[in-house]
Design a protein around this motif. Structure first.
Motif, PDB file in Angstrom:
ATOM      1  N   UNK A   1       0.885  -1.067  -0.017  1.00 30.59           N
ATOM      2  CA  UNK A   1       0.134   0.202  -0.033  1.00 30.59           C
ATOM      3  C   UNK A   1       0.932   1.347   0.214  1.00 30.59           C
ATOM      4  N   UNK A   2       0.484   2.156  -0.833  1.00 31.99           N
ATOM      5  CA  UNK A   2       1.105   3.569  -0.871  1.00 31.99           C
ATOM      6  C   UNK A   2       0.089   4.667  -1.024  1.00 31.99           C
ATOM      7  N   UNK A   3       0.340   5.783  -0.645  1.00 29.31           N
ATOM      8  CA  UNK A   3      -0.702   6.835  -0.628  1.00 29.31           C
ATOM      9  C   UNK A   3      -0.075   8.166  -1.357  1.00 29.31           C
ATOM     10  N   UNK A   4      -0.831   8.891  -2.270  1.00 27.88           N
ATOM     11  CA  UNK A   4      -0.762  10.350  -2.619  1.00 27.88           C
ATOM     12  C   UNK A   4      -1.414  11.074  -1.822  1.00 27.88           C
ATOM     13  N   UNK A   5      -0.917  12.429  -1.490  1.00 25.02           N
ATOM     14  CA  UNK A   5      -1.681  13.363  -0.431  1.00 25.02           C
ATOM     15  C   UNK A   5      -1.686  14.746  -1.460  1.00 25.02           C
ATOM     16  N   UNK A   6      -2.794  15.010  -1.890  1.00 22.61           N
ATOM     17  CA  UNK A   6      -2.752  16.141  -2.753  1.00 22.61           C
ATOM     18  C   UNK A   6      -3.921  17.094  -1.974  1.00 22.61           C
ATOM     19  N   UNK A   7      -3.066  18.491  -2.051  1.00 22.54           N
ATOM     20  CA  UNK A   7      -3.707  19.395  -1.535  1.00 22.54           C
ATOM     21  C   UNK A   7      -3.237  20.715  -1.816  1.00 22.54           C
ATOM     22  N   UNK A   8      -3.613  21.822  -1.481  1.00 16.69           N
ATOM     23  CA  UNK A   8      -3.162  23.418  -1.747  1.00 16.69           C
ATOM     24  C   UNK A   8      -2.231  23.620  -0.833  1.00 16.69           C
ATOM     25  N   UNK A   9      -0.967  24.005  -1.028  1.00 13.20           N
ATOM     26  CA  UNK A   9       0.072  24.614  -0.139  1.00 13.20           C
ATOM     27  C   UNK A   9       0.065  25.816  -0.188  1.00 13.20           C
TER      28      UNK A   9
ATOM     29  N   UNK B   1      -3.250   3.540  -3.254  1.00 16.28           N
ATOM     30  CA  UNK B   1      -2.738   2.561  -4.388  1.00 16.28           C
ATOM     31  C   UNK B   1      -2.302   1.230  -3.665  1.00 16.28           C
ATOM     32  N   UNK B   2      -3.107   0.159  -4.287  1.00 18.91           N
ATOM     33  CA  UNK B   2      -2.612  -1.266  -3.778  1.00 18.91           C
ATOM     34  C   UNK B   2      -1.890  -2.013  -4.609  1.00 18.91           C
ATOM     35  N   UNK B   3      -0.762  -3.033  -4.254  1.00 20.93           N
ATOM     36  CA  UNK B   3      -0.119  -3.703  -5.183  1.00 20.93           C
ATOM     37  C   UNK B   3      -1.008  -4.887  -5.478  1.00 20.93           C
ATOM     38  N   UNK B   4      -1.607  -5.701  -4.311  1.00 15.48           N
ATOM     39  CA  UNK B   4      -2.429  -6.824  -4.515  1.00 15.48           C
ATOM     40  C   UNK B   4      -3.317  -6.675  -3.114  1.00 15.48           C
ATOM     41  N   UNK B   5      -4.738  -6.965  -3.507  1.00 13.24           N
ATOM     42  CA  UNK B   5      -5.735  -6.593  -2.432  1.00 13.24           C
ATOM     43  C   UNK B   5      -5.407  -7.567  -1.163  1.00 13.24           C
ATOM     44  N   UNK B   6      -5.538  -6.951  -0.052  1.00 17.18           N
ATOM     45  CA  UNK B   6      -5.264  -7.524   1.381  1.00 17.18           C
ATOM     46  C   UNK B   6      -6.772  -8.084   2.019  1.00 17.18           C
ATOM     47  N   UNK B   7      -6.485  -8.749   3.023  1.00 19.96           N
ATOM     48  CA  UNK B   7      -7.615  -9.184   3.890  1.00 19.96           C
ATOM     49  C   UNK B   7      -8.491  -7.843   4.788  1.00 19.96           C
TER      50      UNK B   7
ATOM     51  N   UNK C   1      -1.458  -6.076   0.117  1.00 19.22           N
ATOM     52  CA  UNK C   1      -0.220  -6.972   0.352  1.00 19.22           C
ATOM     53  C   UNK C   1       0.776  -6.717  -0.802  1.00 19.22           C
ATOM     54  N   UNK C   2       1.900  -6.858  -0.248  1.00 22.17           N
ATOM     55  CA  UNK C   2       3.239  -6.661  -1.168  1.00 22.17           C
ATOM     56  C   UNK C   2       4.092  -7.732  -0.878  1.00 22.17           C
TER      57      UNK C   2
END
Length: 227
Positions: free
Chosen positions: A58-66, A212-218, A223-224
């Motif tokens: 799992x990984x994330x992007x954070x999008x916002x106005x700075x 973002x997911x690489x493989x679905x987890x439980x 899961x990576x």
């Protein structure tokens, strides 16, 4: 994912007219300009996310106005730094999203002086946490485990949560979306900010994160390869 002309395309929903087509083209051109020329972090952060994702799952992007930069930003957030209830089905359904960030004392002091955070004294110190994912990533990279948090560094917990703020309660007893930032070590509340559009009668929470997911987890996280 990142062609030279930019990754953004537009699709018109509804009646297609020349003014609407021109507007769609302006939106496309402006967003591609922002991503390829202005948002300097977009390309390297996306590369980092794509290399990190298969390992952690799992990984994330954070999008916002700075406000400091005066532009939107899109930053990579590691899976262990975005904490969500494991039984949540998605970010949209999560009742609390916590982003853990580290900031040095001088930068934090600047943000306090500028009014971004409350100007209150903070006690610095180390917070002992066990993170098996981070330890495994360090092992794969061939680096030693992280040293204890330094005295000039603070861990901030930015919580996107629905709460009752004293003095601003909803007349119907409904908890409202806020962003509450807490200094982890001292448990001091640094800021509470409204997290809905003031003109939105439904007061729907504004979402900043993309999962973002690489493989679905439980559960919520994917899961990576390290699993």
């Amino acid at each position: 994912l990142l062609p030279p002309g930019g990754p953004v395309n537009t699709e018109i929903v509804g009646e297609i007219t020349p003014p609407v087509e021109e507007q769609a083209k302006r939106v496309k051109d402006y967003m591609n300009y922002q991503i390829t020329h202005v948002m300097k972090e977009y390309d390297p952060d996306m590369d980092q996310l794509l290399f990190y994702l298969p390992l952690a799952g799992s990984a994330f992007k954070k999008c916002y106005y700075d406000a400091g930069l005066g532009r939107p930003v899109s930053k990579f957030v590691a899976g262990e730094d975005c904490v969500v209830n494991y039984m949540a089905s998605s970010l949209e359904d999560a009742i609390r999203i916590t982003h853990s960030t580290k900031v040095d004392s001088n930068t934090l002091r600047k943000q306090q002086v500028n009014g971004f955070y409350r100007d209150v004294p903070l006690t610095s110190g180390s917070v002992s946490t066990t993170n098996e994912v981070k330890n495994k990533v360090n092992e794969l990279e061939g680096v030693t485990p992280e040293t204890p948090q330094q005295d000039d560094e603070h861990t901030l917990l930015e919580m996107h949560v629905e709460v009752d703020v004293p003095g601003f309660e909803d007349e119907n007893g409904i908890k409202l979306p806020y962003i509450v930032t807490i200094d982890h070590y001292s448990s001091t509340v640094l800021s509470i900010r409204r997290n809905w559009n003031q003109n939105d009668p439904s007061r729907k929470r504004i979402d900043y994160f993309i999962h973002y997911k690489f493989l679905p987890g439980l559960g919520f996280y994917g899961f990576g390869l390290i699993h």
